[in-house]
Design a protein around this motif. Structure first.
Motif, PDB file in Angstrom:
ATOM      1  N   MET A   1       0.837  -1.204   0.000  1.00 57.85           N
ATOM      2  CA  MET A   1       0.000   0.000   0.000  1.00 57.85           C
ATOM      3  C   MET A   1       0.871   1.253   0.000  1.00 57.85           C
ATOM      4  SD  MET A   1      -3.322  -0.792   0.159  1.00 57.85           S
ATOM      5  CE  MET A   1      -4.121   0.570   1.005  1.00 57.85           C
ATOM      6  N   PRO A   2       1.712   1.439  -1.016  1.00 60.57           N
ATOM      7  CA  PRO A   2       2.646   2.564  -1.003  1.00 60.57           C
ATOM      8  C   PRO A   2       1.960   3.916  -1.117  1.00 60.57           C
ATOM      9  CG  PRO A   2       2.666   1.469  -3.138  1.00 60.57           C
ATOM     10  CD  PRO A   2       1.836   0.624  -2.232  1.00 60.57           C
ATOM     11  N   MET A   3       0.701   3.923  -1.555  1.00 61.94           N
ATOM     12  CA  MET A   3       0.006   5.194  -1.726  1.00 61.94           C
ATOM     13  C   MET A   3      -0.424   5.823  -0.395  1.00 61.94           C
ATOM     14  SD  MET A   3      -1.991   2.435  -1.814  1.00 61.94           S
ATOM     15  CE  MET A   3      -1.712   1.932  -3.513  1.00 61.94           C
ATOM     16  N   VAL A   4      -0.372   5.051   0.687  1.00 62.74           N
ATOM     17  CA  VAL A   4      -0.753   5.565   2.004  1.00 62.74           C
ATOM     18  C   VAL A   4       0.472   5.549   2.900  1.00 62.74           C
ATOM     19  CG1 VAL A   4      -2.263   5.313   3.999  1.00 62.74           C
ATOM     20  CG2 VAL A   4      -3.102   4.695   1.721  1.00 62.74           C
ATOM     21  N   GLU A   5       0.866   6.698   3.397  1.00 64.45           N
ATOM     22  CA  GLU A   5       2.033   6.792   4.273  1.00 64.45           C
ATOM     23  C   GLU A   5       1.607   6.626   5.720  1.00 64.45           C
ATOM     24  OE1 GLU A   5       5.600   9.933   5.473  1.00 64.45           O
ATOM     25  OE2 GLU A   5       4.264  10.355   3.758  1.00 64.45           O
ATOM     26  N   VAL A   6       2.231   5.683   6.406  1.00 62.41           N
ATOM     27  CA  VAL A   6       1.921   5.402   7.807  1.00 62.41           C
ATOM     28  C   VAL A   6       3.170   5.667   8.637  1.00 62.41           C
ATOM     29  CG1 VAL A   6       1.165   3.672   9.478  1.00 62.41           C
ATOM     30  CG2 VAL A   6       0.198   3.682   7.162  1.00 62.41           C
ATOM     31  N   PRO A   7       3.147   6.680   9.501  1.00 57.17           N
ATOM     32  CA  PRO A   7       4.338   7.011  10.295  1.00 57.17           C
ATOM     33  C   PRO A   7       4.658   5.939  11.324  1.00 57.17           C
ATOM     34  CG  PRO A   7       2.476   8.384  10.946  1.00 57.17           C
ATOM     35  CD  PRO A   7       2.043   7.635   9.722  1.00 57.17           C
ATOM     36  N   ASP A   8       5.893   5.936  11.796  1.00 54.10           N
ATOM     37  CA  ASP A   8       6.361   4.927  12.747  1.00 54.10           C
ATOM     38  C   ASP A   8       5.553   4.925  14.037  1.00 54.10           C
ATOM     39  OD1 ASP A   8       8.262   4.162  10.955  1.00 54.10           O
ATOM     40  OD2 ASP A   8       9.905   5.280  11.888  1.00 54.10           O
TER      41      ASP A   8
ATOM     42  N   VAL B   1       2.564   2.788  13.596  1.00 60.28           N
ATOM     43  CA  VAL B   1       2.951   1.380  13.623  1.00 60.28           C
ATOM     44  C   VAL B   1       3.157   0.925  15.062  1.00 60.28           C
ATOM     45  CG1 VAL B   1       4.727  -0.281  12.961  1.00 60.28           C
ATOM     46  CG2 VAL B   1       3.985   1.461  11.320  1.00 60.28           C
ATOM     47  N   ALA B   2       3.848   1.737  15.866  1.00 60.86           N
ATOM     48  CA  ALA B   2       4.082   1.406  17.276  1.00 60.86           C
ATOM     49  C   ALA B   2       2.764   1.310  18.043  1.00 60.86           C
ATOM     50  CB  ALA B   2       4.993   2.455  17.909  1.00 60.86           C
ATOM     51  N   TYR B   3       1.815   2.180  17.706  1.00 61.55           N
ATOM     52  CA  TYR B   3       0.491   2.149  18.352  1.00 61.55           C
ATOM     53  C   TYR B   3      -0.224   0.829  18.064  1.00 61.55           C
ATOM     54  CZ  TYR B   3      -4.390   3.462  19.271  1.00 61.55           C
ATOM     55  OH  TYR B   3      -5.685   3.490  19.734  1.00 61.55           O
ATOM     56  N   LEU B   4      -0.181   0.403  16.810  1.00 56.55           N
ATOM     57  CA  LEU B   4      -0.819  -0.862  16.428  1.00 56.55           C
ATOM     58  C   LEU B   4      -0.144  -2.043  17.129  1.00 56.55           C
ATOM     59  CD1 LEU B   4      -1.193  -0.129  12.618  1.00 56.55           C
ATOM     60  CD2 LEU B   4      -3.087  -0.386  14.226  1.00 56.55           C
TER      61      LEU B   4
ATOM     62  N   ALA C   1      -5.443   7.412  14.210  1.00 57.31           N
ATOM     63  CA  ALA C   1      -5.453   6.012  14.655  1.00 57.31           C
ATOM     64  C   ALA C   1      -6.188   5.869  15.978  1.00 57.31           C
ATOM     65  CB  ALA C   1      -4.020   5.497  14.777  1.00 57.31           C
ATOM     66  N   GLU C   2      -5.926   6.762  16.928  1.00 61.58           N
ATOM     67  CA  GLU C   2      -6.590   6.686  18.232  1.00 61.58           C
ATOM     68  C   GLU C   2      -8.090   6.899  18.105  1.00 61.58           C
ATOM     69  OE1 GLU C   2      -2.932   8.229  21.098  1.00 61.58           O
ATOM     70  OE2 GLU C   2      -4.418   9.657  20.331  1.00 61.58           O
ATOM     71  N   ASP C   3      -8.482   7.771  17.185  1.00 61.12           N
ATOM     72  CA  ASP C   3      -9.907   8.063  17.006  1.00 61.12           C
ATOM     73  C   ASP C   3     -10.634   6.928  16.289  1.00 61.12           C
ATOM     74  OD1 ASP C   3     -12.312   9.737  16.897  1.00 61.12           O
ATOM     75  OD2 ASP C   3     -11.865   9.885  14.748  1.00 61.12           O
ATOM     76  N   ARG C   4     -10.087   6.471  15.168  1.00 58.09           N
ATOM     77  CA  ARG C   4     -10.801   5.494  14.345  1.00 58.09           C
ATOM     78  C   ARG C   4     -10.711   4.078  14.896  1.00 58.09           C
ATOM     79  NH1 ARG C   4     -14.234   8.357  12.373  1.00 58.09           N
ATOM     80  NH2 ARG C   4     -14.885   6.427  11.369  1.00 58.09           N
ATOM     81  N   LEU C   5      -9.705   3.801  15.724  1.00 64.64           N
ATOM     82  CA  LEU C   5      -9.508   2.425  16.200  1.00 64.64           C
ATOM     83  C   LEU C   5      -9.839   2.246  17.678  1.00 64.64           C
ATOM     84  CD1 LEU C   5      -6.134   1.579  14.392  1.00 64.64           C
ATOM     85  CD2 LEU C   5      -8.473   1.115  13.615  1.00 64.64           C
ATOM     86  N   ALA C   6     -10.509   3.211  18.271  1.00 60.60           N
ATOM     87  CA  ALA C   6     -10.815   3.129  19.707  1.00 60.60           C
ATOM     88  C   ALA C   6     -11.626   1.878  20.037  1.00 60.60           C
ATOM     89  CB  ALA C   6     -11.557   4.381  20.157  1.00 60.60           C
TER      90      ALA C   6
END
Length: 482
Positions: free
Chosen positions: A327-334, A337-340, A374-379
């Motif tokens: 999924m190179p079109m979406v940039e996910v910061p480190d 990743v650590a949160y997940l 991430a915190e909002d959408r994955l609560a």
């Protein structure tokens, strides 16, 4: 009965693919009447005839996509078999494939003039003998049922799964495996099904004409019951015993089904005796399967039992990184990743589900992925992914509260100072875990399930009148939850 139906019924032994193609419009029209126009038009109207193998009695249909094919197989599989048998009694099963997977002859559905398909001789593979019956040497699972994403190349190996991964690779090699059967054991979402698919695909690549059967234990049970009711037991037995590689997923679902277990036992014996390969998965080790006959447990334990443990931090991060490459079109910061990695520790399926949800939201809305998003959408996902409480944790918490040694949970001592905390632990085990009474009893020194039932009922009654005990149990629960 129509003229075509009479012809099919009278000459079943000589029915060809061309004949079956001519019958499909009639079968489709019957399904339309039975299922209703709306359901039929949505799911089955786009389906086209692909092939009919006279030797195996298998009708192959083609859907527009793999997703549609899987859905139709799951929801309408039995209905399709019944509909075909009204016109062609020799039909034993119906398989729906995705359009990209099928290169067989095609015919239009009801209302369209069918083409003139033919079955060439090289498409009818030599039959093999099993239990005295001719069974075609075809691959029932076919590449249409393989999920190409679930290959060995895409299975991330770490300490927690290295034994299972290496054993699975050995099972798929050309030479005979050292351990047979292979029993893969783990909780849900840890990669058992991925390894089953990988074994099937790798083995098929080495043995393109091999007879591979990959099915859930629940489907095994349903087909067994259907064969009994339909008087097709000999064909059912012959088909399974002709497998070069049999892969059964989620064996725990045949627990307590005595007749199914008996047939599974005979199938396993026959396969192992003839040097065929068997891979089984379940959510617990063989010894922990309640209601399973001792002989079947012995066969399942006779090869290699490979556990897949909960994924460690490194494995979870590597899996995320692997998915992000696609999924190179979406940039996910480190930090995301650590949160997940931090919050989705229980199994890989939940981790991937959370990642997919985040990536889909970003891709469809154009919002940049960051920690706040991430915190909002994955609560809600985080709340549901919290690790489940285990019996071992309950025993430790109870012992800590009452200042007891954990060994007392399994001891035979019945003094009140030990017996009451033990009952409390049994009560909490039943309340906070999905384990059955016999499973709980085994974890408390091999006690009978009736002892656990008595403990649960005793504590339930005491909590109503004994406020001190009720407070103690509440305190233990708080310690377990936080």
């Amino acid at each position: 009965m129509s003229g075509d139906s009479q012809r099919a019924g009278a000459g079943e032994a000589t029915v060809t693919g061309s004949d079956a193609a001519l019958l499909w419009p009639q079968v489709a029209e019957g399904l339309r009447r039975d299922l209703g126009a709306r359901t039929f038009d949505h799911w089955l109207k786009p389906v086209r005839f692909a092939d009919y193998c006279r030797l195996s009695g298998v009708v192959t249909l083609e859907a527009a996509s793999r997703f549609s094919a899987n859905w139709i197989n799951e929801r309408f599989g039995d209905r399709l078999v019944l509909a075909w048998r009204q016109h062609l009694a020799d039909v034993r099963s119906v398989q729906v494939q995705g359009a990209a997977a099928s290169s067989a002859v095609r015919a239009p559905i009801a209302g369209e003039a069918p083409s003139a398909p033919s079955l060439s001789a090289d498409r009818l593979r030599p039959a093999v003998q099993s239990a005295g019956f001719a069974v075609p040497n075809v691959t029932p699972v076919g590449f249409a049922s393989f999920d190409e994403r679930l290959s060995f190349d895409r299975f991330v190996v770490a300490r927690s799964n290295i034994l299972a991964a290496n054993a699975a690779r050995r099972m798929a090699m050309a030479e005979a495996p050292q351990f047979n059967p292979l029993y893969l054991c783990s909780g849900t979402g840890q990669g058992k099904t991925h390894l089953l698919q990988a074994i099937a695909q790798a083995y098929a690549a080495i043995h393109p004409t091999a007879n591979i059967i990959l099915m859930s234990a629940e489907k095994f049970m349903l087909e067994f019951v259907g064969a009994m009711r339909g008087g097709d037991m000999m064909a059912f037995k012959a088909r399974l015993r002709a497998a070069d590689l049999l892969l059964l997923d989620d064996l725990q679902f045949v627990i307590g089904k005595n007749s199914t277990q008996e047939e599974l036992l005979h199938t396993i014996d026959d396969l192992l005796t003839t040097g065929k390969r068997l891979v089984v998965t379940a959510d617990r080790p063989p010894a922990m399967l309640d209601g399973v006959e001792a002989r079947l447990l012995s066969r399942l334990s006779g090869g290699l039992v490979a556990d897949i443990e909960a994924p460690e931090d490194d494995l979870r991060e590597r899996i995320i990184r692997q998915r992000l490459v696609a999924m190179p079109m979406v940039e996910v910061p480190d930090e995301v990743v650590a949160y997940l990695v931090k919050h989705f520790t229980r199994n890989i399926r939940e981790l991937e589900g959370a990642l997919n949800k985040l990536l889909a939201y970003a891709a469809l809305t154009g919002v940049r992925v960051d920690l706040a998003l991430a915190e909002d959408r994955l609560a809600e996902n985080v709340r549901s992914a919290r690790p489940r409480i285990t019996i071992d944790e309950i025993q430790r918490a109870v012992c800590a509260h009452y200042k007891l040694d954990k060994a007392e949970m399994a001891s035979k001592r019945r003094v009140r100072a030990i017996a009451r905390p033990r009952q409390v632990a049994m009560y909490l085990a039943k309340e906070l875990t999905p384990r059955s009474y016999p499973e709980i009893g085994r974890r408390f020194g091999g006690r009978d399930h009736s002892t656990v039932i008595h403990a649960v009922r005793t504590v339930e009654a005491l909590r109503v009148h004994d406020s001190e005990l009720d407070a103690e149990i509440a305190a233990i629960r708080r310690s377990l939850n936080g």
